[in-house]
Scaffold this motif. Sequence first.
Motif, mmCIF file in Angstrom:
data_model
loop_
_atom_site.group_PDB
_atom_site.id
_atom_site.type_symbol
_atom_site.label_atom_id
_atom_site.label_comp_id
_atom_site.label_asym_id
_atom_site.label_seq_id
_atom_site.Cartn_x
_atom_site.Cartn_y
_atom_site.Cartn_z
ATOM 1 N N GLU A 1 0.831 -1.207 0.000
ATOM 2 C CA GLU A 1 0.000 0.000 0.000
ATOM 3 C C GLU A 1 0.868 1.260 0.000
ATOM 4 N N LYS A 2 1.954 1.244 0.755
ATOM 5 C CA LYS A 2 2.887 2.388 0.755
ATOM 6 C C LYS A 2 3.494 2.576 -0.633
ATOM 7 N N MET A 3 3.792 1.470 -1.318
ATOM 8 C CA MET A 3 4.330 1.570 -2.677
ATOM 9 C C MET A 3 3.285 2.161 -3.626
ATOM 10 N N ARG A 4 2.034 1.813 -3.427
ATOM 11 C CA ARG A 4 0.971 2.380 -4.251
ATOM 12 C C ARG A 4 0.923 3.898 -4.055
ATOM 13 N N HIS A 5 1.083 4.326 -2.811
ATOM 14 C CA HIS A 5 1.126 5.766 -2.533
ATOM 15 C C HIS A 5 2.322 6.410 -3.240
ATOM 16 N N ALA A 6 3.456 5.712 -3.223
ATOM 17 C CA ALA A 6 4.659 6.232 -3.880
ATOM 18 C C ALA A 6 4.419 6.403 -5.379
ATOM 19 N N PHE A 7 3.671 5.484 -5.995
ATOM 20 C CA PHE A 7 3.352 5.607 -7.421
ATOM 21 C C PHE A 7 2.493 6.846 -7.681
ATOM 22 N N VAL A 8 1.521 7.091 -6.810
ATOM 23 C CA VAL A 8 0.646 8.257 -6.967
ATOM 24 C C VAL A 8 1.465 9.541 -6.822
ATOM 25 N N ILE A 9 2.339 9.586 -5.829
ATOM 26 C CA ILE A 9 3.198 10.758 -5.630
ATOM 27 C C ILE A 9 4.103 10.951 -6.833
ATOM 28 N N ASP A 10 4.642 9.866 -7.360
ATOM 29 C CA ASP A 10 5.521 9.964 -8.524
ATOM 30 C C ASP A 10 4.780 10.499 -9.740
ATOM 31 N N MET A 11 3.522 10.109 -9.905
ATOM 32 C CA MET A 11 2.742 10.641 -11.028
ATOM 33 C C MET A 11 2.566 12.152 -10.893
ATOM 34 N N ALA A 12 2.302 12.622 -9.681
ATOM 35 C CA ALA A 12 2.176 14.065 -9.443
ATOM 36 C C ALA A 12 3.520 14.752 -9.702
ATOM 37 N N ASP A 13 4.604 14.103 -9.297
ATOM 38 C CA ASP A 13 5.936 14.664 -9.528
ATOM 39 C C ASP A 13 6.252 14.719 -11.021
ATOM 40 N N ASP A 14 5.815 13.712 -11.778
ATOM 41 C CA ASP A 14 6.012 13.722 -13.230
ATOM 42 C C ASP A 14 5.292 14.909 -13.869
ATOM 43 N N GLU A 15 4.065 15.176 -13.411
ATOM 44 C CA GLU A 15 3.323 16.334 -13.930
ATOM 45 C C GLU A 15 4.054 17.626 -13.607
ATOM 46 N N ARG A 16 4.561 17.743 -12.374
ATOM 47 C CA ARG A 16 5.315 18.928 -11.960
ATOM 48 C C ARG A 16 6.546 19.104 -12.840
ATOM 49 N N ARG A 17 7.255 18.017 -13.078
ATOM 50 C CA ARG A 17 8.468 18.071 -13.892
ATOM 51 C C ARG A 17 8.152 18.509 -15.319
ATOM 52 N N ASN A 18 7.068 17.968 -15.878
ATOM 53 C CA ASN A 18 6.687 18.353 -17.235
ATOM 54 C C ASN A 18 6.371 19.842 -17.333
ATOM 55 N N LYS A 19 5.697 20.381 -16.331
ATOM 56 C CA LYS A 19 5.423 21.830 -16.309
ATOM 57 C C LYS A 19 6.717 22.618 -16.226
ATOM 58 N N MET A 20 7.647 22.151 -15.398
ATOM 59 C CA MET A 20 8.926 22.831 -15.257
ATOM 60 C C MET A 20 9.692 22.806 -16.578
ATOM 61 N N ILE A 21 9.684 21.669 -17.254
ATOM 62 C CA ILE A 21 10.390 21.553 -18.532
ATOM 63 C C ILE A 21 9.781 22.498 -19.563
ATOM 64 N N LYS A 22 8.455 22.557 -19.624
ATOM 65 C CA LYS A 22 7.788 23.469 -20.561
ATOM 66 C C LYS A 22 8.125 24.923 -20.250
ATOM 67 N N THR A 23 8.143 25.263 -18.966
ATOM 68 C CA THR A 23 8.472 26.632 -18.561
ATOM 69 C C THR A 23 9.909 26.979 -18.933
ATOM 70 N N LEU A 24 10.834 26.064 -18.658
ATOM 71 C CA LEU A 24 12.235 26.311 -18.996
ATOM 72 C C LEU A 24 12.442 26.401 -20.507
ATOM 73 N N LYS A 25 11.730 25.571 -21.265
ATOM 74 C CA LYS A 25 11.829 25.633 -22.723
ATOM 75 C C LYS A 25 11.295 26.971 -23.228
ATOM 76 N N HIS A 26 10.177 27.415 -22.663
ATOM 77 C CA HIS A 26 9.614 28.710 -23.046
ATOM 78 C C HIS A 26 10.598 29.836 -22.721
ATOM 79 N N LEU A 27 11.217 29.777 -21.555
ATOM 80 C CA LEU A 27 12.211 30.778 -21.160
ATOM 81 C C LEU A 27 13.375 30.787 -22.142
ATOM 82 N N TYR A 28 13.845 29.592 -22.507
ATOM 83 C CA TYR A 28 14.940 29.503 -23.469
ATOM 84 C C TYR A 28 14.512 30.067 -24.827
ATOM 85 N N ASP A 29 13.312 29.704 -25.288
ATOM 86 C CA ASP A 29 12.827 30.198 -26.585
ATOM 87 C C ASP A 29 12.735 31.718 -26.602
#
Length: 131
Positions: free
Chosen positions: A26-54
């Motif tokens: 069950e703790k691992m299942r929670h870790a998967f959910v947290i990781d999915m949220a972290d993936d979304e955060r990372r994708n937003k950060m990458i888009k923001t950094l790409k926009h800044l670079y552009d």
Amino acid sequence: MRVPTSASEELNRSMNQQVRLMTMDEKMRHAFVIDMADDERRNKMIKTLKHLYDMNSYFAKKFNDPEYNKFVKTIKTKLNNLMEEELHFEKLDDSVREEIRAYLVSSQISLREENNICELKILEENKRGDK
């Protein structure tokens, strides 16, 4: 009241272990959910950094300033290196998490099968004791 047998004690120990594995799962299942949220955060950060670079690239071309162009290229190189490193460690983290989850599942199955054997022994002992 019957005296506990070694098989019943083993079953009790094994079932307690099963609960611990289920809790870890069950703790691992929670870790998967947290990781999915972290993936979304990372994708937003990458888009923001790409926009800044552009935007910086656009202004570097518009102003045609060699120093600014050099600065933008340095930023691009550093950002690319950071993103590659970020994604590399994310893949490693995902891989380890998957391995742990698979091991937990297989351990639960093995323990369940062992519990079945203990239960059969207890039933046989009880059957003999009732005669």
